[in-house]
Write a protein that holds these residues in place. Sequence first.
Motif, PDB file in Angstrom:
ATOM      1  N   SER B 170      28.195  46.410  -5.323  1.00  0.00           N
ATOM      2  CA  SER B 170      27.514  47.179  -6.353  1.00  0.00           C
ATOM      3  C   SER B 170      27.797  46.617  -7.734  1.00  0.00           C
ATOM      4  O   SER B 170      26.922  46.575  -8.594  1.00  0.00           O
ATOM      5  CB  SER B 170      27.926  48.648  -6.287  1.00  0.00           C
ATOM      6  OG  SER B 170      29.303  48.760  -6.582  1.00  0.00           O
ATOM      7  N   GLU B 171      29.018  46.148  -7.933  1.00  0.00           N
ATOM      8  CA  GLU B 171      29.341  45.525  -9.220  1.00  0.00           C
ATOM      9  C   GLU B 171      28.527  44.267  -9.432  1.00  0.00           C
ATOM     10  O   GLU B 171      28.101  43.950 -10.527  1.00  0.00           O
ATOM     11  CB  GLU B 171      30.818  45.151  -9.262  1.00  0.00           C
ATOM     12  CG  GLU B 171      31.740  46.310  -9.533  1.00  0.00           C
ATOM     13  CD  GLU B 171      33.192  45.871  -9.457  1.00  0.00           C
ATOM     14  OE1 GLU B 171      34.034  46.759  -9.272  1.00  0.00           O
ATOM     15  OE2 GLU B 171      33.466  44.673  -9.570  1.00  0.00           O
ATOM     16  N   LEU B 172      28.333  43.539  -8.357  1.00  0.00           N
ATOM     17  CA  LEU B 172      27.653  42.262  -8.482  1.00  0.00           C
ATOM     18  C   LEU B 172      26.160  42.463  -8.727  1.00  0.00           C
ATOM     19  O   LEU B 172      25.552  41.768  -9.526  1.00  0.00           O
ATOM     20  CB  LEU B 172      27.872  41.479  -7.193  1.00  0.00           C
ATOM     21  CG  LEU B 172      27.714  39.984  -7.265  1.00  0.00           C
ATOM     22  CD1 LEU B 172      28.681  39.447  -8.287  1.00  0.00           C
ATOM     23  CD2 LEU B 172      27.999  39.398  -5.903  1.00  0.00           C
ATOM     24  N   LEU B 173      25.593  43.457  -8.008  1.00  0.00           N
ATOM     25  CA  LEU B 173      24.147  43.576  -8.054  1.00  0.00           C
ATOM     26  C   LEU B 173      23.663  44.427  -9.214  1.00  0.00           C
ATOM     27  O   LEU B 173      22.684  44.079  -9.866  1.00  0.00           O
ATOM     28  CB  LEU B 173      23.642  44.172  -6.735  1.00  0.00           C
ATOM     29  CG  LEU B 173      23.889  43.291  -5.499  1.00  0.00           C
ATOM     30  CD1 LEU B 173      23.435  44.008  -4.252  1.00  0.00           C
ATOM     31  CD2 LEU B 173      23.150  41.983  -5.649  1.00  0.00           C
ATOM     32  N   GLU B 178      31.587  52.476 -10.384  1.00  0.00           N
ATOM     33  CA  GLU B 178      31.859  53.867 -10.018  1.00  0.00           C
ATOM     34  C   GLU B 178      30.557  54.624 -10.038  1.00  0.00           C
ATOM     35  O   GLU B 178      29.558  54.177 -10.573  1.00  0.00           O
ATOM     36  CB  GLU B 178      32.836  54.502 -11.028  1.00  0.00           C
ATOM     37  CG  GLU B 178      34.123  53.733 -11.200  1.00  0.00           C
ATOM     38  CD  GLU B 178      34.951  53.714  -9.934  1.00  0.00           C
ATOM     39  OE1 GLU B 178      34.888  54.683  -9.168  1.00  0.00           O
ATOM     40  OE2 GLU B 178      35.637  52.710  -9.694  1.00  0.00           O
ATOM     41  N   GLY B 179      30.595  55.794  -9.454  1.00  0.00           N
ATOM     42  CA  GLY B 179      29.409  56.636  -9.552  1.00  0.00           C
ATOM     43  C   GLY B 179      28.661  56.701  -8.242  1.00  0.00           C
ATOM     44  O   GLY B 179      28.904  55.939  -7.302  1.00  0.00           O
ATOM     45  N   ALA B 180      27.733  57.611  -8.190  1.00  0.00           N
ATOM     46  CA  ALA B 180      27.037  57.876  -6.933  1.00  0.00           C
ATOM     47  C   ALA B 180      26.171  56.702  -6.529  1.00  0.00           C
ATOM     48  O   ALA B 180      26.115  56.327  -5.356  1.00  0.00           O
ATOM     49  CB  ALA B 180      26.185  59.141  -7.070  1.00  0.00           C
ATOM     50  N   SER B 181      25.462  56.087  -7.495  1.00  0.00           N
ATOM     51  CA  SER B 181      24.561  55.002  -7.103  1.00  0.00           C
ATOM     52  C   SER B 181      25.350  53.809  -6.582  1.00  0.00           C
ATOM     53  O   SER B 181      24.935  53.141  -5.636  1.00  0.00           O
ATOM     54  CB  SER B 181      23.677  54.607  -8.277  1.00  0.00           C
ATOM     55  OG  SER B 181      24.479  54.202  -9.360  1.00  0.00           O
ATOM     56  N   ALA B 182      26.502  53.559  -7.204  1.00  0.00           N
ATOM     57  CA  ALA B 182      27.325  52.449  -6.723  1.00  0.00           C
ATOM     58  C   ALA B 182      27.804  52.732  -5.308  1.00  0.00           C
ATOM     59  O   ALA B 182      27.798  51.856  -4.437  1.00  0.00           O
ATOM     60  CB  ALA B 182      28.519  52.244  -7.658  1.00  0.00           C
ATOM     61  N   TYR B 183      28.212  53.986  -5.055  1.00  0.00           N
ATOM     62  CA  TYR B 183      28.693  54.353  -3.727  1.00  0.00           C
ATOM     63  C   TYR B 183      27.607  54.165  -2.692  1.00  0.00           C
ATOM     64  O   TYR B 183      27.820  53.612  -1.622  1.00  0.00           O
ATOM     65  CB  TYR B 183      29.163  55.809  -3.762  1.00  0.00           C
ATOM     66  CG  TYR B 183      29.804  56.281  -2.489  1.00  0.00           C
ATOM     67  CD1 TYR B 183      29.083  57.005  -1.552  1.00  0.00           C
ATOM     68  CD2 TYR B 183      31.139  56.015  -2.229  1.00  0.00           C
ATOM     69  CE1 TYR B 183      29.674  57.431  -0.386  1.00  0.00           C
ATOM     70  CE2 TYR B 183      31.732  56.443  -1.063  1.00  0.00           C
ATOM     71  CZ  TYR B 183      30.995  57.159  -0.153  1.00  0.00           C
ATOM     72  OH  TYR B 183      31.585  57.583   1.008  1.00  0.00           O
ATOM     73  N   ILE B 184      26.412  54.649  -3.053  1.00  0.00           N
ATOM     74  CA  ILE B 184      25.327  54.560  -2.072  1.00  0.00           C
ATOM     75  C   ILE B 184      24.955  53.103  -1.822  1.00  0.00           C
ATOM     76  O   ILE B 184      24.685  52.693  -0.683  1.00  0.00           O
ATOM     77  CB  ILE B 184      24.112  55.373  -2.552  1.00  0.00           C
ATOM     78  CG1 ILE B 184      24.484  56.847  -2.545  1.00  0.00           C
ATOM     79  CG2 ILE B 184      22.905  55.114  -1.689  1.00  0.00           C
ATOM     80  CD1 ILE B 184      23.357  57.748  -2.937  1.00  0.00           C
TER      81      ILE B 184
END
Lengths: 191, 794
Positions: B170-173, B178-184
């Motif tokens: 998620s960090e890369l893309l 953190e956060g819901a979108s990163a988790y998903i």
Amino acid sequence: MAACCGGWARLCSLLAFAALAGLGAEAKNSEDVRCKCICPPYKDHSGHIYNKNVSQKDCDCLHVVEPMPVPGPDVEAYCLRCECKYEERSSVTIKVTIIIYLSILGLLLLYMVYLTLVEPILKRRLFGHSQLIQSDEDIGDHQPFANAHDVLARSRSRANVLNKVEYAQQRWKLQVQEQRKSVFDRHVVLS
Amino acid sequence: MVCGGILENLILKCLAKLRESIDILVFPLHTDSNMVNAGDMNGSGNLMDFLDEPFPDVGTYEDFHTIDWLREKSRDTDRHRKITSKSKESIWEFIKSLLDAWSGWVVMLLIGLLAGTLAGVIDLAVDWMTDLKEGVCLSAFWYSHEQCCWTSNETTFDDRDKCPLWQKWSELLVSQSEGASAYILNYFLYIMWALCFAFLAVSLVRVFAPYACGSGIPEIKTILSGFIIRGYLGKWTLLIKTVTLVLVVSSGLSLGKEGPLVHVACCCGNFFSSLFSKYSKNEGKRREVLSAAAAAGVSVAFGAPIGGVLFSLEEVSYYFPLKTLWRSFFAALVAAFTLRSINPFGNSRLVLFYVEYHTPWYMAELFPFILLGVFGGLWGTLFIRCNIAWCRRRKTTRLGKYPVLEVIVITAITAIIAYPNPYTRRSTSELISELFNDCGALESSQLCDYINDPNMTRPVDDIPDRPAGPGVYTAMWQLALALVFKIVITIFTFGMKIPSGLFIPSMAVGAMAGRMVGIGVEQLAYHHHDWIIFRNWCRPGADCVTPGLYAMVGAAACLGGVTRMTVSLVVIMFELTGGLEYIVPLMAAAVTSKWVADAFGKEGIYEAHIHLNGYPFLDVKDEFTHRTLATDVMRPRRGEAPLSVLTQDSMTVEDVETLIKETDYNGFPVVVSKDSERLIGFAQRRELILAIKNARQRQDGVVSNSIVYFTEDPPELPPNSPHPLKLRRILNLSPFTVTDHTPMETVVDIFRKLGLRQCLVTRSGRLLGIITKKDVLRHMAQMANQDPESIMFN
């Protein structure tokens, strides 16, 4: 072909992996050695992790923890809680292993794509022109040596590396087909 | 894709020459009186022969048949005698005999080297690919998470896993961590990677080597007992099993790599034994090498050489002569040493979960250890019953027609349920390692979130018992959920069409249960240290209970409950931990779990799979206690067609060929004549076919009307009759016979101890019938009220 390519891949990987053991012992990059000290929170100092490139006999709190966060008399109490470990790794081994593994995986994938997608298309185009059409479904009877005699008879008449390789590949394909039938279809072995 | 390159030709020629020279050095069997070298397999060794199918000669076996141990043994003795007698002739022969003696040790060395190398490669690749599901290292993509952060100076005490070089997907893309979108996004990519790996693995297995699926240990047990499965230990199976093992372990499925590593090591053993004719031509000797290779496999899987040898002795091998013991140990040591020099875990340890604490345990703790043993036994029974039921369903219903789809569905379910729980998200080996480890003051995981006394000044390895903080309670219910999930999902995972092992999931289940019990006992001891049981040995401020030890004991109990290992299990566990003090708790748990599990069913998971597949495996552990006689089991029964026999000198070639074509028996007894059915010997079907085929091609005058004779001198024939065919050399003149009143107990014992394929039944010297191994197995199944028709192979 598949037999020799399997053997070739095997030889390739064997040689490469055999070199790894030697490589791993020799290449000691300065980055590949460290002494890691983990010190928990003490009084009002927070916890900290210290890394330093020292030899194994110098791997203790006094050599690695710099600058010392606590004043003189507390140093011993602080150091008693710290845990220092000497670790080494071989980055060359890791790099070579992963790259070799990925290349072997890539080759296998390419060969799989070729076998499942490209070869049937090529065969359909050559249908009727080539004598090499041994359809994969034609197993015939299961007498032990029927196929062997066919293969050998043909091979003696055309002693040519290309045809030999082709027939070795066909034989291998038949074997895999038999195995696939017993395992996946009839569930006779390895249920 | 043509291997026509010059370099390849050169290398193939070199290999062929090497093979030829090795064969010359170790004296092939050209003059054995029992064999006809119908094909020139080893002589010329040129490039064409390498690609040719080996012409099957007399003395080899067909696929899915049982070998004749006695014959293999006598052939080996013949060979050895020949070499010894020749060695007195010249210096060169003497050197050849020395090389022949040393070839066994060379094979062991090579097996150890290759098995260790492959295990190191597998470990390194699994390490990297498991972390690939979550993120990638920016500086060098081939580093796993831990390796990437190795040189970083930005790790802090609280966040010691994070470093800027390794980023989650998620960090890369989307540059959010953190956060819901990163988790998903991370969740989604985790599932995608897992599916990708599993799909690749099952496709590779399907296309290249279908024998590479499953654990391998049931089939290896059967092979070592004398069964032939051609291709099961071949080069393609080796390559595909190694490659796909990495893929499936990295995909997060609930399986381990120990069983498949045994298969990989046996494939290496088969490969190296085919380089030496001493082993390649003798199936009995080859199985000695395979037993040693199995020991090397377990040794690299667990870092336990002695445990590996004992595992091979107890679980895998059928005949284990003492000479094999020393050689197996040598192979296991070489393999362990090779793995250590590759150093996959960066700390000179062989296994990820090597623990080093030495805190003592107390007698009162035996009670929870025995409870863990009972849990292990119960879980083992549950697992075996459910898994066999599921595998049977896969075998017989439509579920078995969609293997690829099944793998994908199970992977998807595993990934979806495993990601939210931090204990199932990481690889099972890391989970076990964390559960085995004791909590020092420096651990930052939730499991070690105890309430520390800030004024405490104890050194790090003597922390007294502390009350549990909120992190520990969270960890407990997460572990409970993970336990239930693992118990359920492993039942469906083991037996799919991918390489799958059973050791790591069983140890994980046991470790989770053990750790929970350990934390429970620890808190009980802390809060109620004035109870009678705790008062003597647990004072406040002392370090009484080590939950990591409970995890170890639980792991041993569950593994023992499923596989029914005894000594080898205890030795493996204490070699894993390095703690000789813990032998007694481990033994207590292992013994209890075996007793509890045996109360519900006699079979371990591997024997159960052997029965499911119908392999002709005569278990040495079964006892036959019924009072039947040989007449009850022999064929032909009353009302069946009479026994198909060959006569000594009154059948023609055509008669013999008709007999072979009309029946499918493996061999035929040879009697003096149809009237006096006195037994002469026994002839194998395959050898009859080959000898007749050979004779028709090569010998002059042999036609369909030629008389076939098995005596030393040809019979009296009228003039102008065609040339008779002498087949005495393929006749076994010493077949095993029993009388009709021999109790079946003795017959079963003979089959087991001598490894017979068939046994003839006589009365007063006259041949009555024949008992084959299949008949024995069917009879035993019938006596145990199982389905006798489930024994499938010959």
